[in-house]
Design an enzyme around this catalytic site. Structure first.
Site: not given
Length: 316
Positions: A137, A242
């Site tokens: 990210e 995730e």
């Protein structure tokens, strides 16, 4: 884990062998951080204990893969993370992670640890690796004014990792990156996808504050983001790297953390992904062994993993 849905991608420019190995194969695993909530580094025995617990979950089986965020032992400059010998000990497959934000030295240290692991553990290590993720990210954080990386720097890190594993037993392993799918939809970041082999999706309806996000809306929220990622990926496989629902913590919008809602989310999302054969990395096995996370996404509460009872039913 961020407060929005995310994408993990891997390169279009990889070899045919790597592209084939990137295909979804029904992998099931958890995300494993390098340290506990009290900032104490996890040691080999800690990782092995967690890996073994994942293999003996009540009501389900086959959770034999681990996603790591870093190759480096917490608190050191470039020592190999003790998750590696723990994985060898327990025969746990690995989606490796290299943390690349912070400074140019970050990728240098991560590659040093990766090379050291290959040299030290050889085939007993490399035979367990199913993929490598460069960063997590970073594009999202960079755009948000946090410590991340722009696309050009990230692509350079990916290139460095490809060069580092060339000629080694990991040369054919697919390499990718974790980020929000909307970051990839941004045209300035699109080039990252051209340098990765598969796309990975981090989806958390709990954090989708600007949209209806109750447990009743969770299915739509998750699959809206996942389907956008599938469209973005084209012919590349998409993993779910995730996802989860907290058992405790603050209410976010209409999203209420509870064991009951976590069970609903598991039965809907985890079970549907398992049936579809999508590679899945759940967040997470236990978040609060030392201290209490808020929110807490752990399947298990605080305490000895061998003694505590799961927060909710894991059957499908």
């Amino acid at each position: 884990m961020r407060f929005t849905t995310s994408v993990l991608g891997l390169a279009a420019t990889a070899s045919t062998a790597a592209a084939v190995s990137a295909a979804n194969s029904g992998i099931k695993g958890f995300n494993y951080g390098a340290f506990f909530l009290n900032q104490a580094a996890k040691q080999q025995a800690d990782f092995a204990y967690e890996f073994n617990r994942a293999k003996s979950l009540p009501g389900t089986s086959g959770w034999t893969n681990a996603r790591l965020y870093s190759m480096i032992q917490w608190g050191t400059a470039s020592d190999v993370i003790s998750a590696i010998p723990a994985a060898i000990e327990t025969q746990t497959s690995l989606l490796l992670g290299l943390w690349v934000s912070g400074s140019d030295q970050a990728i240098t240290n991560e590659i040093a640890a990766l090379k050291a692991a290959i040299s030290q553990y050889g085939a007993s290590f490399t035979n367990l690796v199913t993929g490598i993720s460069v960063g997590s990210e970073d594009l999202y954080r960079d755009a948000s004014g946090e410590i991340g990386l722009p696309a050009a720097k990230l692509i350079d890190c990916i290139s460095q990792v490809r060069s580092a594993v060339a000629g080694t037993a990991l040369a054919g392993v697919p390499i990718g990156h974790v980020d929000t799918y909307d970051s990839f939809l941004n045209g300035t970041n699109r080039a990252v996808i051209d340098n990765i082999d598969w796309l990975g999706f981090d989806g958390y309806p709990y954090w989708e504050l600007t949209k209806p996000n109750s447990i009743g809306d969770a299915h739509e929220r998750f699959y809206d983001g996942f389907n956008k990622t599938l469209a973005l990926a084209g012919s590349k496989p998409v993993y779910v790297t995730e996802t989860g629902w907290p058992v405790s913590g603050d209410t976010v919008g209409a999203a209420v953390p509870s064991k009951e809602n976590a069970r609903i989310y598991w039965e809907d999302i985890a079970c549907s992904l398992i049936r579809s054969g999508v590679n899945l990395y759940w967040y997470d096995l236990q978040e609060s062994q030392w201290g209490t996370a808020s929110p807490d996404f752990g399947i298990y509460p605080a305490g000895d993993l061998g003694s505590v009872t799961a927060n909710y039913d894991l059957s499908c």
